[in-house]
Scaffold this active site. Sequence first.
Site, PDB file in Angstrom:
ATOM      1  N   ASP A 289     -24.820 -29.605  34.155  1.00  0.00           N
ATOM      2  CA  ASP A 289     -25.314 -30.743  34.940  1.00  0.00           C
ATOM      3  C   ASP A 289     -26.200 -30.269  36.090  1.00  0.00           C
ATOM      4  O   ASP A 289     -27.181 -30.926  36.433  1.00  0.00           O
ATOM      5  CB  ASP A 289     -24.141 -31.582  35.464  1.00  0.00           C
ATOM      6  CG  ASP A 289     -23.348 -32.200  34.323  1.00  0.00           C
ATOM      7  OD1 ASP A 289     -23.870 -33.130  33.689  1.00  0.00           O
ATOM      8  OD2 ASP A 289     -22.221 -31.741  34.064  1.00  0.00           O
TER       9      ASP A 289
ATOM     10  N   ASP B 131     -29.025 -35.340  38.569  1.00  0.00           N
ATOM     11  CA  ASP B 131     -28.662 -35.732  37.208  1.00  0.00           C
ATOM     12  C   ASP B 131     -27.409 -36.594  37.352  1.00  0.00           C
ATOM     13  O   ASP B 131     -26.301 -36.069  37.483  1.00  0.00           O
ATOM     14  CB  ASP B 131     -28.381 -34.498  36.347  1.00  0.00           C
ATOM     15  CG  ASP B 131     -27.991 -34.868  34.924  1.00  0.00           C
ATOM     16  OD1 ASP B 131     -28.522 -35.871  34.404  1.00  0.00           O
ATOM     17  OD2 ASP B 131     -27.152 -34.159  34.347  1.00  0.00           O
TER      18      ASP B 131
ATOM     19  N   GLU C  28     -33.047 -38.792  37.242  1.00  0.00           N
ATOM     20  CA  GLU C  28     -33.258 -39.173  35.847  1.00  0.00           C
ATOM     21  C   GLU C  28     -33.021 -40.662  35.662  1.00  0.00           C
ATOM     22  O   GLU C  28     -32.094 -41.228  36.236  1.00  0.00           O
ATOM     23  CB  GLU C  28     -32.325 -38.374  34.935  1.00  0.00           C
ATOM     24  CG  GLU C  28     -32.682 -38.501  33.474  1.00  0.00           C
ATOM     25  CD  GLU C  28     -31.914 -37.521  32.623  1.00  0.00           C
ATOM     26  OE1 GLU C  28     -32.516 -36.526  32.196  1.00  0.00           O
ATOM     27  OE2 GLU C  28     -30.712 -37.752  32.403  1.00  0.00           O
TER      28      GLU C  28
END
Length: 174
Positions: A139, A8, A67
Site C-alpha cells: 500500500d 492510496d 487515487e
Amino acid sequence: MTLILGIDPGSRITGFGVVRQTARGCEYVASGCIRTGGGELHERLQIVFRGVSEIIRQHGPVTMGIERVFMARNADSALKLGQARGAAIVAAAEAGLEIAEYSASQVKQAVAGTGGANKEQVMMMVMHLLKLTQKPQIDASDALAIALCHAHTRSSLIPHGLATARRRGGRLRL
C-alpha cells in the site's frame, strides 16, 4: 523543492508516500500505512483523517495526489473506499494542500510506462526511481507511485494548470 504526498486510500489500510520533487527528480522522504483495525466504519474513517492530518503536520507537503475510486464488483466496498478517500481529502483540504486525483491506469502509465502494469512491476519501478534498497509495503508502494505520478503531472502542468485549479477551489481532476 516541493514535498508531495501520495495517498492510496482504503477503509482498513491507507498507504501514504512522501517524495521531494527537485530540479533533478524525486527523492524518497517517507512512506507507510495507516491501519484502522476492525472498528466501526466511522471510527476507521476518523483514524484515516487523523493519520493523514498527522503525516501532513510531520512532513509539510504542499500538494497531494490520491487515487480515484474504481467501481468494483462489490458496491459496498466501493462505497467504503470512497468514504476513506473523502476522509483523506478533507484532511488535505483542511491543511490547505492542492489536491489532484488519478486513476490507477494513469498512475501505472506514469510510473511503469504502461497502464496495464501489475503491482510488482509498479513496485520495482518505484524502488528504481526513488533508489530504495528495500521493498516498501504494497500500500505504501502504491502511494509512492501516486506521489511520483503527481510529481510528473505537476511538472507538465505548471504554471497554468495548478494555478487555474487553485482559483477553482484547489481541486484538480486529471
